[in-house]
Motif scaffolding. Sequence first.
Motif, PDB file in Angstrom:
ATOM      1  N   THR A  98       0.817  -1.172  -0.076  1.00 32.75           N
ATOM      2  CA  THR A  98       0.110   0.154   0.142  1.00 32.75           C
ATOM      3  C   THR A  98       1.114   1.207   0.042  1.00 32.75           C
ATOM      4  OG1 THR A  98      -1.690  -1.237   1.194  1.00 32.75           O
ATOM      5  CG2 THR A  98      -1.919   1.212   1.280  1.00 32.75           C
ATOM      6  N   THR A 144       1.190   6.909  -6.601  1.00 29.71           N
ATOM      7  CA  THR A 144       0.214   7.932  -6.759  1.00 29.71           C
ATOM      8  C   THR A 144       0.749   9.415  -6.668  1.00 29.71           C
ATOM      9  OG1 THR A 144      -1.270   6.178  -6.230  1.00 29.71           O
ATOM     10  CG2 THR A 144      -2.064   8.431  -6.201  1.00 29.71           C
ATOM     11  N   SER A 162       2.306   1.694  -3.481  1.00 35.41           N
ATOM     12  CA  SER A 162       1.351   2.232  -4.469  1.00 35.41           C
ATOM     13  C   SER A 162       0.860   3.632  -3.944  1.00 35.41           C
ATOM     14  CB  SER A 162      -0.099   1.433  -4.196  1.00 35.41           C
ATOM     15  OG  SER A 162      -1.120   2.022  -5.155  1.00 35.41           O
ATOM     16  N   THR A 163       0.947   3.969  -2.781  1.00 38.44           N
ATOM     17  CA  THR A 163       0.506   5.337  -2.470  1.00 38.44           C
ATOM     18  C   THR A 163       1.910   6.379  -2.891  1.00 38.44           C
ATOM     19  OG1 THR A 163      -0.518   4.686  -0.555  1.00 38.44           O
ATOM     20  CG2 THR A 163       0.156   6.845  -0.408  1.00 38.44           C
ATOM     21  N   LYS A 164       2.843   5.795  -2.680  1.00 36.95           N
ATOM     22  CA  LYS A 164       4.069   6.559  -3.306  1.00 36.95           C
ATOM     23  C   LYS A 164       3.934   6.913  -4.568  1.00 36.95           C
ATOM     24  CE  LYS A 164       9.134   6.837  -3.006  1.00 36.95           C
ATOM     25  NZ  LYS A 164       9.071   6.994  -4.308  1.00 36.95           N
TER      26      LYS A 164
END
Length: 324
Positions: free
Chosen positions: A225, A232, A228-230
């Motif tokens: 997560t 985004t 993925s956040t990084k």
Amino acid sequence: MKLSKEFKIGIITILTLVGFFILFNFLKGQNIFSSGRLFTVKYENVNGLAPSKPVSVNGLRVGQVKEIKIIDTAKPIYFEVVISVEKDIEFSKKTVAEIYEPGIMSGPEIRLVLDYSTDIAKSGDYLTGRIAGGLFDGITKQLSPTQAKLDSVLLSVNQTLGGVNNILDPSTQRDIKLMLRNLNHTIDSFDKTAQSLTATSNSANRLIASNEKTLTSTLNNANATLASTKTTIDKFGKTADKINELQLDQIVKNFENSSKNLNTLLEDINNGKGSLGKLAKDEGIANELEATIKNMNALVEDLKKNPSRYVNISVFGKKQPVQQ
């Protein structure tokens, strides 16, 4: 002439006695063939001095003690020691005959502390006598400061022990015992707490071991997560950079146009152009507008005070006449 046997035996006996006498005196340190010069020295205490003891000068033996006489007719008594000086040494009457101990095993001897003034001493003269401090006296003098310091230290130790004994009275001893008892209780409490912490740690270890797979999966998901956040955020940052690069110039241009239009509108109003300009510059319109506002305020006040003049109120289905 023929000597008889008895005469020979007598001669041999006399020679033997003379030889024995000479040997005996030689062993005693006396030289019967040389009497030397004799001097008398007065002492109040001979300190163990004995006849035939050596008389020396600077460590060299130059004579011996011949005789020690006690003079008991005087009060207090004293001693006269006769010494012989066999060496031909000149010294004055001020020379001192000092009794001293040259070593631990040897007894007291006499040494001459020579004086070379003009009054030369002759045989039969009296010399000044004195007693030097013995070997143990010197050691005692050297040890005296140490002994004094040791006495001081022992006194301080005694005082300290006395203070400790005064501090450790029965009440203080009871307090110390009570303090030790409380300390033991505290240690027991710490021991129980440590055992409880150990049990809790063991339980936590078992819990972690039983849920290790779940925790590993959760951490993996969290890592995915975060990745993925990084990604985004990186994309959003790049998009924002592009928007800023594309639209920043346009926003600045629009702001400049709006500022120009606002300046133009303000200049028109200031010059009396348009409705707002006329309203701002024409005093008649402004006065009429002010009168209209005052009339509207009066009408509102009258409406508040006499609402029945303007509204018909019906009571039980009947209309009431409006009061004029």
